[in-house]
Design a protein around this motif. Structure first.
Motif, mmCIF file in Angstrom:
data_model
loop_
_atom_site.group_PDB
_atom_site.id
_atom_site.type_symbol
_atom_site.label_atom_id
_atom_site.label_comp_id
_atom_site.label_asym_id
_atom_site.label_seq_id
_atom_site.Cartn_x
_atom_site.Cartn_y
_atom_site.Cartn_z
ATOM 1 N N GLN A 138 6.617 6.126 -1.046
ATOM 2 C CA GLN A 138 5.260 6.267 -1.578
ATOM 3 C C GLN A 138 4.203 6.318 -0.477
ATOM 4 N N ASP A 186 0.336 5.883 1.128
ATOM 5 C CA ASP A 186 -0.714 4.871 1.022
ATOM 6 C C ASP A 186 -1.868 5.446 0.199
ATOM 7 N N ARG A 187 -2.126 4.857 -0.974
ATOM 8 C CA ARG A 187 -3.206 5.334 -1.841
ATOM 9 C C ARG A 187 -4.310 4.276 -1.986
ATOM 10 N N THR A 188 -4.384 3.384 -1.009
ATOM 11 C CA THR A 188 -5.348 2.291 -1.089
ATOM 12 C C THR A 188 -6.784 2.809 -1.184
ATOM 13 N N PRO A 226 0.796 -1.224 0.000
ATOM 14 C CA PRO A 226 0.000 0.000 0.000
ATOM 15 C C PRO A 226 0.829 1.275 0.000
ATOM 16 N N SER A 227 2.074 1.191 0.473
ATOM 17 C CA SER A 227 2.936 2.377 0.566
ATOM 18 C C SER A 227 4.381 1.929 0.394
ATOM 19 N N ARG A 280 -8.929 -4.063 2.445
ATOM 20 C CA ARG A 280 -9.339 -2.664 2.310
ATOM 21 C C ARG A 280 -9.844 -2.363 0.904
ATOM 22 N N TRP A 325 7.030 -6.356 1.140
ATOM 23 C CA TRP A 325 5.887 -6.040 1.991
ATOM 24 C C TRP A 325 5.436 -7.335 2.654
ATOM 25 N N MET A 338 -4.248 -4.978 2.821
ATOM 26 C CA MET A 338 -4.516 -4.098 1.680
ATOM 27 C C MET A 338 -5.622 -4.679 0.808
ATOM 28 N N VAL A 354 0.549 -7.501 5.551
ATOM 29 C CA VAL A 354 0.299 -6.148 5.060
ATOM 30 C C VAL A 354 -0.443 -6.205 3.726
ATOM 31 N N GLN A 355 -0.036 -7.127 2.867
ATOM 32 C CA GLN A 355 -0.705 -7.252 1.573
ATOM 33 C C GLN A 355 -2.117 -7.823 1.743
#
Length: 291
Positions: A214, A216-218, A144-145, A250, A239, A247, A243-244
């Motif tokens: 980067q 988080d643009r999720t 995500p980032s 989400r 990652w 994501m 965490v994935q």
């Protein structure tokens, strides 16, 4: 650094140049051996120190499902030229390249998009900007980032050491020892060296900075109506898998964990990876189109 299993081109895979308003991009293109193309094309985007060759092990299998599959070198990577201008290597700039490449290979129609690792962050920009309506989007071993863990350390080494000491230092101190300790065959080690030295140093250092920083643009990605898959190895050292998985939740996206794989499922488990992508792409094409 992703390590291809082999370098010879499988049947049905050829080297091509994709001409766009943004310039020419080196690519590998796989077509069905039957010559029949019935499904939507796919575009594969590699990671930071990778290249189109990282997808060689899956391209023929993906094309066998009656679609054309294209893997690229991004701007400044390996066999695609790039300028000595850091602004050309930000995620938005590289995402713009993905847009125009997708338009070229899809001839204005929808394309399945896959981004591996840093390539996932780049491809995400193309999806969010809305200029191209993609048939589907797959984040492969991407988060995500900014990247974390062991690969975060490698990224910081490139960002900090490359401008001062050069590619030779990065190869000798980082990538050659890793390849040799992993028992990588000599011809692949030679390829990895050739590939690293072919990268634009400014581009590589800037992309390393980008993969670290980067945001988080999720939530923004979730607003885009595109079927999304999160695919990653069960032992990912970029990652973390959890965490994935978070994501994917989400995003309301399907998550596929590839058994035995680490950070490069297309190399480490090509059959499982190709099967998952083909199933997901076929299912996405049966949905009511949003493009």
């Amino acid at each position: 650094m992703s390590t291809p299993r082999f370098l010879s081109l499988p049947p049905g895979v050829v080297e091509v140049q994709i001409e766009t308003p943004q310039g020419s991009f080196a690519a590998l293109e796989a077509s069905p051996l039957s010559g029949v193309i019935e499904r939507l094309p796919a575009l594969l985007v590699p990671g930071l120190t990778g290249s189109k060759e990282d997808f060689l092990a899956i391209m023929q299998t993906l094309a066998a499902a009656n679609r054309r599959v294209t893997a690229i070198d991004m701007r400044g990577q390996y066999e695609t030229q790039g300028p000595d201008d850091p602004t050309a290597y930000t995620c938005p700039a590289l995402g713009n390249d993905v847009d125009v490449i997708a338009m070229a290979i899809g001839e204005g129609g929808p394309v399945h998009l896959v981004g591996h690792s840093f390539g996932g962050l780049v491809a995400r920009e193309a999806v969010i900007d809305g200029r191209t309506k993609f048939a589907s989007f797959t984040l492969m071993s991407s988060g995500p980032s900014g990247i974390v863990g062991r690969r975060e350390q490698a990224g910081r080494a490139i960002m900090l050491e490359l401008p001062e000491f050069g590619l030779e230092h990065v190869w000798i101190t980082r990538y050659e020892p890793e390849a040799l300790s992993g028992g990588v065959p000599d011809e692949i080690v030679s390829f990895l060296r050739k590939r690293l030295f072919a990268n634009n140093p400014t581009g590589l250092a800037t992309m390393a900075e980008q993969v670290l920083d980067q945001p988080d643009r999720t939530d923004e990605l979730r607003q885009i109506e595109v079927p999304t898959l999160v695919l990653y190895g069960e032992h990912d050292d970029g990652w973390p898998p959890e965490v994935q998985a978070e994501m994917a939740e989400r995003l309301g996206a399907e998550a596929v964990v590839v058994p035995g794989a680490v950070h490069s499922p297309a190399v480490e488990a090509p059959e499982t990876t190709a099967a998952a992508l083909t199933r997901f792409w076929n299912a996405a094409e049966t949905r009511k189109p949003t493009f």
